[in-house]
Design a protein around this motif. Structure first.
Motif, PDB file in Angstrom:
ATOM      1  N   UNK A 216      -6.037  -2.247  -1.595  1.00  0.00           N
ATOM      2  CA  UNK A 216      -6.411  -0.756  -1.045  1.00  0.00           C
ATOM      3  C   UNK A 216      -7.271  -0.595  -0.073  1.00  0.00           C
ATOM      4  N   UNK A 217      -8.239  -1.652   0.107  1.00  0.00           N
ATOM      5  CA  UNK A 217      -9.132  -1.800   1.102  1.00  0.00           C
ATOM      6  C   UNK A 217      -8.268  -2.030   2.477  1.00  0.00           C
ATOM      7  N   UNK A 218      -7.483  -2.870   2.286  1.00  0.00           N
ATOM      8  CA  UNK A 218      -6.717  -3.117   3.594  1.00  0.00           C
ATOM      9  C   UNK A 218      -5.885  -1.901   4.199  1.00  0.00           C
ATOM     10  N   UNK A 219      -5.249  -1.411   2.951  1.00  0.00           N
ATOM     11  CA  UNK A 219      -4.594  -0.106   3.396  1.00  0.00           C
ATOM     12  C   UNK A 219      -5.133   1.123   4.172  1.00  0.00           C
ATOM     13  N   UNK A 220      -6.446   1.159   3.413  1.00  0.00           N
ATOM     14  CA  UNK A 220      -7.304   2.396   3.880  1.00  0.00           C
ATOM     15  C   UNK A 220      -7.846   1.935   5.345  1.00  0.00           C
ATOM     16  N   UNK A 221      -8.007   0.723   5.646  1.00  0.00           N
ATOM     17  CA  UNK A 221      -8.523   0.429   7.189  1.00  0.00           C
ATOM     18  C   UNK A 221      -7.505   0.792   8.118  1.00  0.00           C
ATOM     19  N   UNK A 222      -6.188   1.076   7.595  1.00  0.00           N
ATOM     20  CA  UNK A 222      -4.933   1.276   8.570  1.00  0.00           C
ATOM     21  C   UNK A 222      -5.043   2.684   8.665  1.00  0.00           C
ATOM     22  N   UNK A 223      -5.883   3.350   7.758  1.00  0.00           N
ATOM     23  CA  UNK A 223      -5.454   4.977   7.910  1.00  0.00           C
ATOM     24  C   UNK A 223      -4.613   5.731   6.781  1.00  0.00           C
ATOM     25  N   UNK A 224      -4.176   4.616   5.863  1.00  0.00           N
ATOM     26  CA  UNK A 224      -3.146   5.026   4.967  1.00  0.00           C
ATOM     27  C   UNK A 224      -3.612   5.503   3.565  1.00  0.00           C
ATOM     28  N   UNK A 225      -3.425   6.302   2.734  1.00  0.00           N
ATOM     29  CA  UNK A 225      -3.627   6.773   1.215  1.00  0.00           C
ATOM     30  C   UNK A 225      -2.887   5.696   0.437  1.00  0.00           C
ATOM     31  N   UNK A 226      -3.647   5.458  -0.861  1.00  0.00           N
ATOM     32  CA  UNK A 226      -3.068   4.537  -1.643  1.00  0.00           C
ATOM     33  C   UNK A 226      -2.628   5.142  -2.981  1.00  0.00           C
ATOM     34  N   UNK A 227      -1.750   4.651  -3.771  1.00  0.00           N
ATOM     35  CA  UNK A 227      -1.237   4.899  -5.070  1.00  0.00           C
ATOM     36  C   UNK A 227      -0.847   3.827  -5.920  1.00  0.00           C
ATOM     37  N   UNK A 228      -1.080   4.162  -7.236  1.00  0.00           N
ATOM     38  CA  UNK A 228      -0.760   3.259  -8.236  1.00  0.00           C
ATOM     39  C   UNK A 228      -0.451   3.855  -9.551  1.00  0.00           C
ATOM     40  N   UNK A 229       0.010   3.085 -10.544  1.00  0.00           N
ATOM     41  CA  UNK A 229       0.745   3.843 -11.617  1.00  0.00           C
ATOM     42  C   UNK A 229      -0.221   3.609 -12.969  1.00  0.00           C
ATOM     43  N   UNK A 230      -0.156   4.363 -13.751  1.00  0.00           N
ATOM     44  CA  UNK A 230      -0.694   4.067 -15.166  1.00  0.00           C
ATOM     45  C   UNK A 230       0.412   4.251 -16.239  1.00  0.00           C
ATOM     46  N   UNK A 231       0.405   3.494 -17.345  1.00  0.00           N
ATOM     47  CA  UNK A 231       1.256   3.840 -18.509  1.00  0.00           C
ATOM     48  C   UNK A 231       1.054   5.106 -18.922  1.00  0.00           C
ATOM     49  N   UNK A 232       1.935   5.648 -19.863  1.00  0.00           N
ATOM     50  CA  UNK A 232       2.044   7.026 -20.501  1.00  0.00           C
ATOM     51  C   UNK A 232       1.654   6.553 -21.904  1.00  0.00           C
ATOM     52  N   UNK A 233       1.306   7.695 -22.684  1.00  0.00           N
ATOM     53  CA  UNK A 233       1.004   7.428 -24.049  1.00  0.00           C
ATOM     54  C   UNK A 233       1.858   8.131 -25.106  1.00  0.00           C
ATOM     55  N   UNK A 234       2.981   8.576 -24.549  1.00  0.00           N
ATOM     56  CA  UNK A 234       3.821   9.442 -25.281  1.00  0.00           C
ATOM     57  C   UNK A 234       5.350   8.962 -25.354  1.00  0.00           C
ATOM     58  N   UNK A 235       6.231   9.287 -24.533  1.00  0.00           N
ATOM     59  CA  UNK A 235       7.442   8.669 -24.252  1.00  0.00           C
ATOM     60  C   UNK A 235       7.320   7.580 -23.263  1.00  0.00           C
ATOM     61  N   UNK A 236       7.587   6.428 -23.763  1.00  0.00           N
ATOM     62  CA  UNK A 236       7.526   5.311 -22.736  1.00  0.00           C
ATOM     63  C   UNK A 236       9.063   5.173 -22.398  1.00  0.00           C
ATOM     64  N   UNK A 237       9.226   4.727 -21.214  1.00  0.00           N
ATOM     65  CA  UNK A 237      10.507   4.183 -20.675  1.00  0.00           C
ATOM     66  C   UNK A 237      11.057   3.027 -21.090  1.00  0.00           C
ATOM     67  N   UNK A 238      12.240   3.007 -21.549  1.00  0.00           N
ATOM     68  CA  UNK A 238      13.079   1.793 -21.760  1.00  0.00           C
ATOM     69  C   UNK A 238      13.407   0.754 -20.342  1.00  0.00           C
ATOM     70  N   UNK A 239      14.259  -0.314 -20.550  1.00  0.00           N
ATOM     71  CA  UNK A 239      14.644  -0.686 -21.967  1.00  0.00           C
ATOM     72  C   UNK A 239      13.448  -1.524 -22.662  1.00  0.00           C
ATOM     73  N   UNK A 240      12.485  -1.567 -21.964  1.00  0.00           N
ATOM     74  CA  UNK A 240      11.296  -2.516 -22.937  1.00  0.00           C
ATOM     75  C   UNK A 240      10.405  -1.810 -23.639  1.00  0.00           C
TER      76      UNK A 240
END
Length: 357
Positions: free
Chosen positions: A160-184
């Motif tokens: 993220x620090x590397x991306x910010x130095x270039x002027x980009x915003x950053x995104x990441x994912x968190x897991x849900x706590x209700x309906x989890x996605x398959x197949x796992x």
């Protein structure tokens, strides 16, 4: 300012996605991620379903981030990205299959979202040589369905620090706590340590520990409680379940904010010193025992002009005769205390309240 998002999958069905979008809109979530490259998403009439999804997102004021490649574009029946532009998709998550020249061209019509883990130094150098406008780019980390394959917080922060130095915003994912996605059905987080943790805590960690700009829920849905907590966080505060002495229940009647010059030892309410000017008094009730992490206390009359100041212990502290202990933050909310900093808001919620369960 931090951003929030959900994930929408064509296989979830239009009706359920519409219901998810309504909840996301109420929670002030501004983004929705969808993948057009996952094998389970190979539904018939894909382009028609994407258009229906776009209409729902537009009506909810939510920007759709579509994960695409040249291959999936053809599979959807699109002869060019110009045709895709007519669908009103404004964010494209691009990974393999595009040249730097193509990416610069696409950035004139779309906001491009790179794979944060696979964007290489030589590609960045070539984009710079082509005079790419990096403010039109973001970098999004993957989610990881398989246990023990997720990233560490240290790696995400460094990227993220590397991306910010270039002027980009950053995104990441968190897991849900209700309906989890398959197949796992093992959650879809970016950080491995967050695979089985709470949505709010995970977002706080990504925002504050990893310097992430936008947090997206990778799974199909989250609980109603998580939506409430996301809405509150988007509004700049966190609810803390607490036991409060009856004579101090007025502390639950307003929103508090930690001072911008945050202490490592206590959360200090900026608003609480007004209590004395409002006519409230705080006779000394000397606290002779150690203050445990999560203790809520108020400076008493012996603290002179500081009387009335509300504090919460971030860690175990020694006794203090000039404060009165007025309550305790419930154990389930203790992990949030270290993230209430730099002017962030908080409010106390009594256990009998339905606000948080």
């Amino acid at each position: 300012m931090n951003g929030f998002g959900i994930s929408l999958y064509l296989s979830t069905g239009l009706d359920r996605n519409a219901a998810i979008l309504k909840k996301a809109h109420r929670a002030h979530m501004q983004y929705a991620f969808t993948s057009l490259q996952i094998s389970e998403e190979n539904t018939e009439n894909k382009m028609e379903e994407v258009n229906s999804l776009l209409k729902l997102c537009k009506a909810s004021g939510i920007s759709l981030i579509a994960d695409v490649s040249p291959y999936t574009l053809k599979k959807m029946g699109c002869s060019s990205f110009q045709k895709l532009k007519k669908t009103a998709i404004s964010y494209l998550r691009v990974d393999y299959g595009f040249s730097c020249e193509e990416l610069v061209g696409l950035s004139k019509d779309f906001h491009l979202v790179f794979n944060a883990s696979t964007l290489k130094d030589d590609e960045i150098a070539e984009l710079q040589r082509l005079h790419a406008d990096f403010t039109k780019f973001s970098a999004c980390h993957n989610f990881y369905p398989e246990p023990l394959t997720g990233l560490s917080a240290e790696r995400v922060k460094k990227t993220n620090e590397r991306m910010h130095s270039l002027g980009m915003k950053t995104m990441a994912f968190v897991a849900g706590d209700s309906s989890l996605r398959g197949p796992l059905y093992q959650g879809l987080p970016t950080l491995e340590k967050q695979r089985n943790s709470h949505v709010l805590l995970n977002m706080l960690q990504l925002f504050q520990e990893c310097d992430t700009d936008i947090c997206l829920v990778g799974d199909i849905d989250v609980s109603d409680m998580a939506y409430r907590q996301i809405q509150e966080l988007a509004e700049g505060y966190i609810s803390l379940q607490a036991e409060i002495k009856p004579e101090y229940c007025f502390l639950t009647e307003r929103l508090h904010h930690d001072r911008p010059d945050s202490s490592d030892y206590v959360i200090r309410s900026q608003e609480s010193r007004k209590y004395v000017s409002e006519g409230r008094t705080f006779p000394a009730e000397p606290l002779c025992r150690p203050r445990k992490k999560g203790s809520i206390f108020v400076a008493n009359a012996d603290y002179l002009r500081y009387a009335g100041e509300l504090q919460i212990a971030r860690r175990d502290l020694p006794p203090e005769a000039k404060v009165n202990q007025v309550g305790t933050v419930n154990s389930a909310c203790l992990p949030y205390l270290s993230y209430i900093r730099d002017g962030m808001g908080f409010q106390f919620v009594l256990p009998s309240s339905s606000k948080i369960s």
